[in-house]
Write a protein that holds these residues in place. Structure first.
Motif, PDB file in Angstrom:
ATOM      1  N   ASP A  41      41.957  45.587  40.081  1.00  0.00           N
ATOM      2  CA  ASP A  41      42.631  44.518  40.838  1.00  0.00           C
ATOM      3  C   ASP A  41      43.382  43.844  40.667  1.00  0.00           C
ATOM      4  N   PHE A  42      44.391  43.656  40.171  1.00  0.00           N
ATOM      5  CA  PHE A  42      44.994  42.684  39.757  1.00  0.00           C
ATOM      6  C   PHE A  42      46.060  42.346  40.061  1.00  0.00           C
ATOM      7  N   ASP A  43      45.848  42.541  41.507  1.00  0.00           N
ATOM      8  CA  ASP A  43      46.917  41.921  42.662  1.00  0.00           C
ATOM      9  C   ASP A  43      46.138  41.222  43.159  1.00  0.00           C
ATOM     10  N   LEU A  44      46.628  39.933  42.490  1.00  0.00           N
ATOM     11  CA  LEU A  44      45.317  38.752  42.902  1.00  0.00           C
ATOM     12  C   LEU A  44      45.685  38.387  44.898  1.00  0.00           C
ATOM     13  N   THR A  45      46.787  38.006  44.808  1.00  0.00           N
ATOM     14  CA  THR A  45      46.708  37.766  45.853  1.00  0.00           C
ATOM     15  C   THR A  45      47.167  38.660  47.169  1.00  0.00           C
ATOM     16  N   GLY A  46      46.885  40.299  46.567  1.00  0.00           N
ATOM     17  CA  GLY A  46      47.598  40.641  48.175  1.00  0.00           C
ATOM     18  C   GLY A  46      46.337  42.503  47.680  1.00  0.00           C
ATOM     19  N   GLY A  47      45.849  42.019  46.658  1.00  0.00           N
ATOM     20  CA  GLY A  47      45.216  43.152  46.342  1.00  0.00           C
ATOM     21  C   GLY A  47      44.220  44.285  47.572  1.00  0.00           C
ATOM     22  N   GLY A  48      43.785  45.029  47.130  1.00  0.00           N
ATOM     23  CA  GLY A  48      43.509  46.047  48.173  1.00  0.00           C
ATOM     24  C   GLY A  48      42.573  47.707  47.747  1.00  0.00           C
ATOM     25  N   ILE A  49      42.034  46.965  46.738  1.00  0.00           N
ATOM     26  CA  ILE A  49      41.675  48.407  46.454  1.00  0.00           C
ATOM     27  C   ILE A  49      39.872  48.766  46.610  1.00  0.00           C
ATOM     28  N   SER A  50      39.439  47.310  46.803  1.00  0.00           N
ATOM     29  CA  SER A  50      38.280  47.463  47.694  1.00  0.00           C
ATOM     30  C   SER A  50      38.432  48.034  48.884  1.00  0.00           C
ATOM     31  N   ALA A  51      38.918  47.098  49.077  1.00  0.00           N
ATOM     32  CA  ALA A  51      39.477  48.111  51.440  1.00  0.00           C
ATOM     33  C   ALA A  51      39.660  49.093  50.954  1.00  0.00           C
ATOM     34  N   ALA A  52      40.927  49.597  50.646  1.00  0.00           N
ATOM     35  CA  ALA A  52      40.946  51.060  50.358  1.00  0.00           C
ATOM     36  C   ALA A  52      40.200  52.252  49.782  1.00  0.00           C
ATOM     37  N   LEU A  53      39.032  52.033  49.332  1.00  0.00           N
ATOM     38  CA  LEU A  53      37.555  52.540  48.881  1.00  0.00           C
ATOM     39  C   LEU A  53      37.087  52.170  50.258  1.00  0.00           C
ATOM     40  N   ASN A  54      36.500  51.602  50.323  1.00  0.00           N
ATOM     41  CA  ASN A  54      35.788  51.230  51.682  1.00  0.00           C
ATOM     42  C   ASN A  54      34.545  51.077  50.993  1.00  0.00           C
ATOM     43  N   ILE A  55      34.752  50.375  49.616  1.00  0.00           N
ATOM     44  CA  ILE A  55      33.416  49.133  49.378  1.00  0.00           C
ATOM     45  C   ILE A  55      33.199  47.965  49.320  1.00  0.00           C
ATOM     46  N   PRO A  56      32.340  47.326  49.464  1.00  0.00           N
ATOM     47  CA  PRO A  56      31.103  46.179  50.099  1.00  0.00           C
ATOM     48  C   PRO A  56      32.123  45.221  49.554  1.00  0.00           C
ATOM     49  N   ASN A  57      32.043  43.802  50.403  1.00  0.00           N
ATOM     50  CA  ASN A  57      32.718  42.916  48.828  1.00  0.00           C
ATOM     51  C   ASN A  57      31.479  42.542  48.145  1.00  0.00           C
ATOM     52  N   GLY A  58      31.958  42.698  46.880  1.00  0.00           N
ATOM     53  CA  GLY A  58      31.252  41.774  45.904  1.00  0.00           C
ATOM     54  C   GLY A  58      31.957  41.517  45.790  1.00  0.00           C
ATOM     55  N   LYS A  59      31.265  40.900  44.062  1.00  0.00           N
ATOM     56  CA  LYS A  59      32.039  40.004  43.627  1.00  0.00           C
ATOM     57  C   LYS A  59      33.615  40.163  42.907  1.00  0.00           C
ATOM     58  N   SER A  60      34.283  39.107  42.492  1.00  0.00           N
ATOM     59  CA  SER A  60      36.347  39.636  42.177  1.00  0.00           C
ATOM     60  C   SER A  60      36.370  38.986  41.313  1.00  0.00           C
ATOM     61  N   VAL A  61      37.561  39.277  40.157  1.00  0.00           N
ATOM     62  CA  VAL A  61      38.022  38.193  39.571  1.00  0.00           C
ATOM     63  C   VAL A  61      37.809  36.620  40.107  1.00  0.00           C
TER      64      VAL A  61
END
Ligand SMILES: Nc1ncnc2c1ncn2[C@@H]1O[C@H](COP(=O)(O)OP(=O)(O)O)[C@@H](O)[C@H]1O
Ligand SMILES: [Mg+2]
Length: 257
Positions: A41-61
Motif C-alpha cells: 500500500d504505497f498510497d502513503l497519505t490515504g491508503g486503505g488496503i488494510s481497512a478494506a480487508l479488515n486486517i489488524p493495524n500491524g506494521k506499515s511502510v
C-alpha cells in the motif's frame, strides 16, 4: 521460493478511478492462480488496503523505513500482515504525518526485498507525481494505468502518457475502467484512444459496476474471491484473469532474457 517475483504498479492520472478496488481484485485472481501475493500500500497519505480487508493495524511502510534507518530492521515478514494463505499486505502509514518522513530511497529497498519473498507484488498508489511515486513507476516491472470515461481524467492521462513517451517508458498497459462511472459515456473507445494518444489494452465493462460493493468492503471481502460474484461478472472476471496471466507471462520473458 527461489525465483524473483514480478511487481505491478496500479496507477492513474486522477484519484477515485478504481485503483484500490482493482488492486484487490487482481490480488484475488493471483490467489486463484495459486501465486503468493504481497499488496504494497504505497498510497502513503490515504491508503486503505488494510481497512478494506479488515486486517489488524500491524506494521506499515513507516515502520519498515524507521527500523531500516535505525539499524533495527528484521526480516521482511515482520512488516507484513496476513490476509489469507496467499495474500499479505504491507500497510500504508496509519498517520499521514508519518508518510512525509519516508525517504523515497525506500521504494527500491522495499521492492527488492518484496520480489524475493512473493510471486507477485501488487502496488497500490495515489496519483500524485511525488518523488516517491515517480520512483515507484520507474522501478515496477509493469505499470497498469487505469483510465475512465471522465474528461478530466482523460485530459490528465494525456499529459502523463506524453511524459512517459518522453521518458521512453514502455512497460505499461492501459485499462479502461468503465465499471466505476457506468453512466458516463461521453466518449467512445476510439475517442478515448485519440485523446490519451495510447492504445487501450483492456476494458472493464459497465457490467462490472457492483451495486453492493460497500457490502464487500465492510466485510473485508475481495470480489474476485467470491464464487457468486465471479460467475455473475464472468466476462470481466475473464478480463481480469487475462491481465494477470499476460503480465505474469511477460515477467517470465524478462527473467529469461
Ligand atoms: N466496479 C465498481 N463498482 C462499484 N463501485 C466501485 C467499483 N470500483 C470502485 N468503486 C467505488 O469507487 C470508489 C473509488 O474507488 P477506489 O478503488 O478507491 O479508487 P482509487 O483507488 O483510484 O482512488 C470507491 O468508493 C469504490 O468503492
Ligand atoms: Mg486508492
Amino acid at each position: 521460493m527461489n525465483n524473483k517475483g514480478i511487481s505491478i504498479c496500479v496507477a492513474s492520472a486522477k484519484g477515485g478511478v478504481g485503483k484500490t478496488i482493482t488492486t484487490l481484485n487482481l490480488a484475488g485472481i493471483f490467489e486463484v492462480l495459486e501465486k503468493k501475493v504481497l499488496i504494497l500500500d504505497f498510497d502513503l497519505t490515504g491508503g486503505g488496503i488494510s481497512a478494506a480487508l479488515n486486517i489488524p493495524n500491524g506494521k506499515s511502510v513507516y515502520h519498515f523505513a524507521y527500523d531500516y534507518n535505525n539499524n533495527q530492521y528484521q526480516e521482511f515478514k515482520n512488516y507484513v500482515t496476513k490476509y489469507d494463505d496467499y495474500i499479505d499486505v504491507l500497510a500504508s502509514p496509519k498517520d499521514p504525518r508519518q508518510a512525509l518522513k519516508i525517504d523515497p530511497k525506500y521504494v527500491e529497498i522495499i521492492l527488492d526485498k518484496a520480489v524475493f519473498n512473493y510471486d507477485v507484488v501488487l502496488i497500490d498508489t495515489n496519483h500524485d507525481l511525488t518523488d516517491f511515486n515517480i520512483l515507484t513507476l520507474d522501478l515496477a516491472d509493469t505499470i497498469l494505468f487505469l483510465v475512465t470515461n471522465d474528461p478530466l481524467d482523460l485530459k490528465n492521462m494525456r499529459s502523463l502518457i506524453s511524459i512517459f513517451k518522453d521518458l521512453n517508458l514502455k512497460n505499461y498497459k492501459v485499462l479502461l475502467n468503465e465499471s466505476i462511472f457506468p453512466f458516463k459515456d461521453y466518449f467512445g473507445i476510439y475517442d478515448i484512444k485519440n485523446i490519451i494518444k495510447a492504445n487501450i489494452d483492456y476494458v472493464l465493462s459497465k457490467d462490472f459496476y457492483i451495486k453492493n460493493i460497500d457490502n464487500f468492503i465492510m466485510n473485508g471481502k475481495i470480489i474476485t474471491l467470491d464464487k457468486k460474484a465471479s460467475s455473475v461478472f464472468a466476462k470481466d472476471y475473464t478480463t481480469l484473469m487475462g491481465i494477470c496471466t499476460d503480465i505474469f507471462k511477460e515477467g517470465d520473458k524478462h527473467e529469461d532474457a
